[in-house]
Design a protein around this motif. Structure first.
Motif, PDB file in Angstrom:
ATOM      1  N   THR A  13     -11.604  22.449   1.972  1.00 22.17           N
ATOM      2  CA  THR A  13     -11.972  21.313   2.819  1.00 22.17           C
ATOM      3  C   THR A  13     -10.741  20.517   3.181  1.00 22.17           C
ATOM      4  O   THR A  13      -9.795  20.415   2.400  1.00 22.17           O
ATOM      5  CB  THR A  13     -12.987  20.393   2.119  1.00 22.17           C
ATOM      6  N   PHE A  14     -10.763  19.939   4.365  1.00 16.33           N
ATOM      7  CA  PHE A  14      -9.648  19.111   4.804  1.00 16.33           C
ATOM      8  C   PHE A  14     -10.090  18.204   5.940  1.00 16.33           C
ATOM      9  O   PHE A  14     -11.179  18.351   6.477  1.00 16.33           O
ATOM     10  CB  PHE A  14      -8.440  19.966   5.203  1.00 16.33           C
ATOM     11  N   ARG A  15      -9.244  17.251   6.274  1.00  9.36           N
ATOM     12  CA  ARG A  15      -9.491  16.307   7.370  1.00  9.36           C
ATOM     13  C   ARG A  15      -8.495  16.574   8.488  1.00  9.36           C
ATOM     14  O   ARG A  15      -7.408  17.090   8.262  1.00  9.36           O
ATOM     15  CB  ARG A  15      -9.320  14.860   6.888  1.00  9.36           C
ATOM     16  N   ALA A  16      -8.883  16.184   9.684  1.00  8.00           N
ATOM     17  CA  ALA A  16      -8.033  16.383  10.852  1.00  8.00           C
ATOM     18  C   ALA A  16      -7.978  15.111  11.678  1.00  8.00           C
ATOM     19  O   ALA A  16      -8.971  14.392  11.778  1.00  8.00           O
ATOM     20  CB  ALA A  16      -8.572  17.523  11.699  1.00  8.00           C
ATOM     21  N   ALA A  17      -6.831  14.850  12.264  1.00  9.69           N
ATOM     22  CA  ALA A  17      -6.682  13.693  13.144  1.00  9.69           C
ATOM     23  C   ALA A  17      -7.565  13.869  14.380  1.00  9.69           C
ATOM     24  O   ALA A  17      -8.179  12.920  14.846  1.00  9.69           O
ATOM     25  CB  ALA A  17      -5.219  13.512  13.537  1.00  9.69           C
ATOM     26  N   ASP A  18      -7.635  15.091  14.906  1.00 17.26           N
ATOM     27  CA  ASP A  18      -8.506  15.411  16.041  1.00 17.26           C
ATOM     28  C   ASP A  18      -9.341  16.624  15.653  1.00 17.26           C
ATOM     29  O   ASP A  18      -9.036  17.760  16.018  1.00 17.26           O
ATOM     30  CB  ASP A  18      -7.682  15.684  17.301  1.00 17.26           C
ATOM     31  N   ALA A  19     -10.398  16.377  14.883  1.00 18.40           N
ATOM     32  CA  ALA A  19     -11.223  17.462  14.341  1.00 18.40           C
ATOM     33  C   ALA A  19     -11.862  18.309  15.432  1.00 18.40           C
ATOM     34  O   ALA A  19     -11.922  19.530  15.316  1.00 18.40           O
ATOM     35  CB  ALA A  19     -12.288  16.895  13.407  1.00 18.40           C
ATOM     36  N   ARG A  20     -12.307  17.679  16.499  1.00 19.89           N
ATOM     37  CA  ARG A  20     -12.958  18.466  17.555  1.00 19.89           C
ATOM     38  C   ARG A  20     -11.969  19.435  18.205  1.00 19.89           C
ATOM     39  O   ARG A  20     -12.308  20.588  18.473  1.00 19.89           O
ATOM     40  CB  ARG A  20     -13.603  17.557  18.583  1.00 19.89           C
ATOM     41  N   ALA A  21     -10.752  19.007  18.452  1.00 15.24           N
ATOM     42  CA  ALA A  21      -9.743  19.898  19.036  1.00 15.24           C
ATOM     43  C   ALA A  21      -9.365  21.000  18.046  1.00 15.24           C
ATOM     44  O   ALA A  21      -9.186  22.162  18.440  1.00 15.24           O
ATOM     45  CB  ALA A  21      -8.505  19.108  19.443  1.00 15.24           C
ATOM     46  N   LEU A  22      -9.277  20.666  16.771  1.00 10.89           N
ATOM     47  CA  LEU A  22      -8.942  21.678  15.774  1.00 10.89           C
ATOM     48  C   LEU A  22     -10.064  22.702  15.645  1.00 10.89           C
ATOM     49  O   LEU A  22      -9.808  23.908  15.535  1.00 10.89           O
ATOM     50  CB  LEU A  22      -8.642  21.030  14.421  1.00 10.89           C
ATOM     51  N   ILE A  23     -11.298  22.254  15.704  1.00  9.42           N
ATOM     52  CA  ILE A  23     -12.432  23.184  15.673  1.00  9.42           C
ATOM     53  C   ILE A  23     -12.342  24.146  16.854  1.00  9.42           C
ATOM     54  O   ILE A  23     -12.512  25.351  16.710  1.00  9.42           O
ATOM     55  CB  ILE A  23     -13.778  22.429  15.668  1.00  9.42           C
ATOM     56  N   ARG A  24     -12.057  23.625  18.044  1.00 12.45           N
ATOM     57  CA  ARG A  24     -11.941  24.489  19.227  1.00 12.45           C
ATOM     58  C   ARG A  24     -10.845  25.528  19.013  1.00 12.45           C
ATOM     59  O   ARG A  24     -11.008  26.702  19.344  1.00 12.45           O
ATOM     60  CB  ARG A  24     -11.646  23.671  20.490  1.00 12.45           C
ATOM     61  N   PHE A  25      -9.702  25.114  18.476  1.00 11.61           N
ATOM     62  CA  PHE A  25      -8.595  26.042  18.221  1.00 11.61           C
ATOM     63  C   PHE A  25      -9.026  27.128  17.237  1.00 11.61           C
ATOM     64  O   PHE A  25      -8.815  28.318  17.473  1.00 11.61           O
ATOM     65  CB  PHE A  25      -7.382  25.275  17.687  1.00 11.61           C
ATOM     66  N   LEU A  26      -9.630  26.710  16.130  1.00 13.48           N
ATOM     67  CA  LEU A  26     -10.002  27.676  15.089  1.00 13.48           C
ATOM     68  C   LEU A  26     -11.101  28.632  15.560  1.00 13.48           C
ATOM     69  O   LEU A  26     -11.125  29.796  15.155  1.00 13.48           O
ATOM     70  CB  LEU A  26     -10.423  26.944  13.814  1.00 13.48           C
ATOM     71  N   TYR A  38     -21.465  18.096  12.609  1.00  6.96           N
ATOM     72  CA  TYR A  38     -22.232  16.854  12.648  1.00  6.96           C
ATOM     73  C   TYR A  38     -21.277  15.703  12.951  1.00  6.96           C
ATOM     74  O   TYR A  38     -20.218  15.600  12.337  1.00  6.96           O
ATOM     75  CB  TYR A  38     -22.928  16.600  11.311  1.00  6.96           C
ATOM     76  N   GLY A  39     -21.659  14.851  13.878  1.00  7.82           N
ATOM     77  CA  GLY A  39     -20.829  13.707  14.216  1.00  7.82           C
ATOM     78  C   GLY A  39     -21.271  13.109  15.531  1.00  7.82           C
ATOM     79  O   GLY A  39     -22.241  13.547  16.143  1.00  7.82           O
ATOM     80  N   GLU A  40     -20.507  12.124  15.942  1.00  7.31           N
ATOM     81  CA  GLU A  40     -20.797  11.428  17.197  1.00  7.31           C
ATOM     82  C   GLU A  40     -19.500  11.211  17.949  1.00  7.31           C
ATOM     83  O   GLU A  40     -18.501  10.783  17.354  1.00  7.31           O
ATOM     84  CB  GLU A  40     -21.457  10.086  16.905  1.00  7.31           C
ATOM     85  N   GLY A  41     -19.505  11.493  19.234  1.00  5.17           N
ATOM     86  CA  GLY A  41     -18.314  11.289  20.043  1.00  5.17           C
ATOM     87  C   GLY A  41     -17.150  12.106  19.515  1.00  5.17           C
ATOM     88  O   GLY A  41     -17.290  13.298  19.252  1.00  5.17           O
TER      89      GLY A  41
END
Length: 138
Positions: A13-26, A38-41
């Motif tokens: 597990t880890f945190r990201a400054a821009d999780a949505r962009a990192l998810i797209r990359f991965l 799960y999240g908002e915005g």
């Protein structure tokens, strides 16, 4: 995994400054599958990305009110993981073509694996190879 094999019980597990962009990359570049987000915005409270051959990672957005500040991305490249793949050459070619930063070129190890490594947009290090670990004692 066979039907009798239990699901993986270790989830980095880890945190990201821009999780949505990192998810797209991965997902789009590396080949993880988006299992749950799960999240908002711009904020991701919890995400699970599955690796098709088995296992996966969990991540979320770094937040000031984070209950686990030790996983916050305060330093670039704080997270790293080794991911097993049966096709390291094809995966390396795909991520390179997508513009990923390859930090270790494809190579054969002295323990029989074929490996390479990349850095994601947040500076985390991802190692890929054919090594599945030493056999466990029965």
């Amino acid at each position: 995994m066979s039907d009798k094999t239990p699901p993986p019980n270790v989830w980095p597990t880890f945190r990201a400054a821009d999780a949505r962009a990192l998810i797209r990359f991965l997902v789009d570049v590396v080949g993880f599958e988006e299992t749950a987000v799960y999240g908002e915005g711009d904020v991701v409270h919890h995400a699970e990305l599955s690796w098709p051959p088995g296992g996966g990672v969990m991540l979320g957005s770094a937040r000031p009110d984070d209950a686990n500040p030790e996983t916050a991305p305060t330093e670039p490249g704080r997270f790293s993981a080794y991911v097993v793949t049966d096709e390291p050459d094809a995966l390396c070619a795909r991520v390179r073509a997508a513009g990923a930063t390859v930090t270790a070129e494809l190579h054969d190890t002295d323990y029989g694996s074929r490996d390479f490594a990349i850095r994601d947009p947040e500076g985390n290090h991802w190692y890929f190879g054919t090594y599945r670990g030493a056999p466990r004692a029965s």
